[in-house]
Design a protein around this motif. Structure first.
Motif, short mmCIF file in Angstrom:
data_model
loop_
_atom_site.label_atom_id
_atom_site.label_comp_id
_atom_site.label_asym_id
_atom_site.label_seq_id
_atom_site.Cartn_x
_atom_site.Cartn_y
_atom_site.Cartn_z
N VAL A 96 0.85 -1.19 0.00
CA VAL A 96 0.00 0.00 0.00
C VAL A 96 0.89 1.24 0.00
CG1 VAL A 96 -1.81 1.22 1.29
CG2 VAL A 96 -1.77 -1.28 1.29
N ALA A 97 0.51 2.22 -0.80
CA ALA A 97 1.27 3.48 -0.87
C ALA A 97 1.12 4.22 0.47
CB ALA A 97 0.75 4.34 -2.01
N PRO A 98 2.06 5.06 0.88
CA PRO A 98 3.28 5.41 0.15
C PRO A 98 4.42 4.42 0.38
CG PRO A 98 3.14 6.67 2.19
CD PRO A 98 1.92 5.79 2.15
N VAL A 99 5.28 4.28 -0.61
CA VAL A 99 6.56 3.58 -0.40
C VAL A 99 7.68 4.45 -0.98
CG1 VAL A 99 5.73 1.20 -0.48
CG2 VAL A 99 6.47 2.30 -2.58
N HIS A 100 8.86 4.23 -0.45
CA HIS A 100 10.00 5.01 -0.92
C HIS A 100 11.15 4.11 -1.32
CE1 HIS A 100 7.58 7.95 1.37
NE2 HIS A 100 7.81 8.61 0.25
#
Ligand SMILES: Cc1cc2nc3c(=O)[nH]c(=O)nc-3n(C[C@H](O)[C@H](O)[C@H](O)COP(=O)(O)OP(=O)(O)OC[C@H]3O[C@@H](n4cnc5c(N)ncnc54)[C@H](O)[C@@H]3O)c2cc1C
Ligand code: SF4
Lengths: 418, 117
Positions: free
Chosen positions: B88-92
């Motif tokens: 699930v967003a957010p990812v970095h």
């Protein structure tokens, strides 16, 4: 009309690096115009690794490489406009773009063209047979899979051994498709060695050199393709046909600079569809520069950003009035064995010590010299134990060696056996 | 060990390497080629790059890679593990998506910043 010191067309790696190059050389009023919803261009869909070894001394994937340049642009506060398509450029440097807000015209002091390239279509290579669904360009298949999670098919054949085709052969195999083979018209592969090993050999995918697709069969969806061996004139040889039952044919048959805006602007165009530029990467229209895949197709993004920063730096000099005017230049020429040379012209008498020359050979060769000659006199000689078309050669030539008037010819000669 | 001719894949130069019976490597332009040559005949490894499904971002897929090379023989096991997760967003960039994938001791990490929309 709005004005800007520098307008950059395209927010891929070339556009971003050009903006950074211009900023670092004193220009502040910069606008990057990008048609897509993201910065970074084609790199965002190139999720494999192998980028950045020269630039960052580490191996990055495409999106990682792109993000570093996006950050560098952000740190400098460079203005970037997304979802905006440039529709026209004039020789007096008026740029027209269209977005949700309508149509806007900007008058720029200088422009950097960095609009990338597009893929050669089935029509452009006169692909024979039917046109069912399931015939798709490699970059398009890559975009669908890597950004949207959509597979193009289950049983796949690939025409063309360029890097994108090889990368897609592996990528589709990893996602569960059966890749039955790759056919290449030339007698050698057009991809980088490392991709031959990592993408085909690792997965036992056969490569058919000197072969092409001679029939495409299918009503609504592709059912099968036929490949044939070709002779030295690339004519299919009867009786060598092989059939493959596949639902997908991927084409990786070359990239063409997306240079229509400059054609319309009236710039001088080279045979590859890119602009004719001098060693400052300036087109035949003063103050308009070109770099990245819209100038000539690069295999390594590291070379793209290097070239683009240079274009940005030279645009900055032009804007700030620091460039010498009325200098003469000499032409370059791709001689025997050489496919093309960038730049097409070298300015004589400016403050640059060296000219950077980029070229590709026509076919793989061993034990050769590359000669740089003016009027029959050898100015530089490079020995190459092995040289291949899929790797662009880059070299510097001292401008002091050049004399006015005569063309600079680059050619390849075989090292004579003792 | 058998003698082998290999193409170095560490960088785009693609040097032609020769590895002899005693694991001496020749033909490499730089030292990384010697390391690769030895490794390739003893325990070949690869970095796997792929994508995982992501929810709440403006694209359906988030690109990922194994942080380090994994044994070549484990590629398909790693792939099936990658294909079984959803994030699930957010990812970095660098966020760990799968720890110790397929028992290789290597993590799968994100290679793109994807914000929540
Ligand atoms: C599929 C593929 C795989 C590759 N694999 C590798 C690899 O493994 N390793 C490596 O080092 N290099 C690789 N390369 C090469 C490298 O990625 C490219 O050379 C480099 O990223 C090109 O940068 P660019 O900015 O010139 O073009 P692009 O990244 O294509 O950027 C051009 C940008 O201009 C925008 N644009 C176009 N027209 C307009 C317009 N009219 N108005 C506004 N915006 C516009 C586009 O949307 C795009 O964002 C690959 C290239 C391709 C095509
Ligand atoms: S030996 Fe060095 S230069 Fe040659 S391909 Fe390997 S890493 Fe590149």
């Amino acid at each position: 009309m709005l004005t800007k010191d520098l307008v950059i067309i395209g927010g891929g790696s070339a556009g971003l690096a050009a903006a950074i190059g211009a900023y670092d050389n004193g220009v502040r009023d910069i606008l990057v115009i990008e048609k897509g919803p993201f910065l970074g261009g084609i790199l965002n869909q190139c999720i494999h690794n192998g980028f950045g070894l020269t630039e960052f001394k580490e191996e990055l994937t495409g999106p990682e490489f792109a993000s570093r340049f996006i950050k560098q642009a952000e740190e400098r506060g460079i203005e970037c406009l997304l979802n905006s398509v440039v529709t026209n450029v004039t020789c007096d440097k008026v740029v027209t773009f269209v977005n949700k807000g309508g149509t806007t015209k900007i008058k720029a002091k200088a422009i950097v063209m960095a609009a990338g390239c597009y893929e050669r279509s089935p029509g452009a290579i006169s692909l024979p047979g039917d046109r069912p669904s399931g015939v798709i360009n490699a970059g398009q298949a890559q975009l669908y899979l890597n950004e949207h999670g959509l597979m193009c098919g289950k049983r796949v054949f690939i025409l063309g051994s360029g890097d994108i085709g090889l990368i897609m052969a592996r990528r589709l195999t990893l996602e569960g498709a059966k890749v039955l083979g790759v056919a290449e018209l030339c007698a050698w592969s057009n991809g980088l060695n490392r991709n031959m090993v990592q993408c085909l050999d690792d997965y036992n995918i056969p490569l058919y050199l000197s072969h092409t697709v001679t029939n495409v069969i299918g009503k609504s969806r592709l059912e099968k393709i036929v490949i044939s061996k070709v002779d030295e004139n690339n004519v299919p040889i009867e009786g060598t046909e092989k059939e493959f039952e596949v639902d997908t044919l991927i084409l990786s048959v070359g990239l063409i600079p997306n240079n229509i805006l400059m054609v319309k602007a009236g710039a001088e165009i080279a045979r590859n569809n890119g602009c004719l530029v001098n060693d400052k990467l300036e087109t035949s229209i003063p103050g308009i520069y070109s770099c990245g895949n819209v100038l000539h197709v690069h295999d390594l993004v590291d070379n793209v950003v290097e070239e683009a920063r240079e274009a940005g730096k030279n645009a900055a000099k032009y804007i700030l009035g620091n460039n010498e005017i009325n200098l003469s230049s000499i032409n370059t020429k791709a001689g025997e064995g050489i496919g093309y040379v960038v730049p097409a012209r070298i300015v004589i008498g400016d403050d640059e010590k060296d000219a950077t020359l980029k070229f590709r050979v026509r076919k793989p060769s061993k034990d050769v010299y590359i000669l740089f000659e003016q009027n029959g006199k050898v100015l530089k000689k490079m020995f190459k134990p092995a040289i291949i078309p899929s790797e662009m050669e880059i070299t510097k030539l001292s401008k002091e060696l050049l004399v006015k008037g005569d063309e600079l010819v680059i050619r390849m000669v075989k090292k004579e056996a003792k | 060990m058998e003698e082998r001719d290999l193409i170095c894949i560490v960088c785009p130069r693609g040097c032609h390497l020769h590895v002899d019976k005693d694991l001496n490597v020749t033909g490499n332009f730089c030292p990384r080629g010697a390391v690769y040559g030895k490794q390739e005949v003893t325990n070949p490894t690869r970095v796997v790059t792929s994508t995982v499904r992501i929810e709440g971002a403006n694209l359906a897929m988030c690109p990922v890679k194994t942080k380090d090379p994994i044994p070549k023989g484990k590629i398909f096991e790693v792939m099936s593990s990658i294909n079984s997760v959803k994030i699930v967003a957010p990812v970095h960039i660098g966020d760990v998506i799968i720890k110790d994938v397929a028992g290789t001791g290597v993590d799968v990490v994100s290679t793109r910043d994807m914000e929540k929309i």
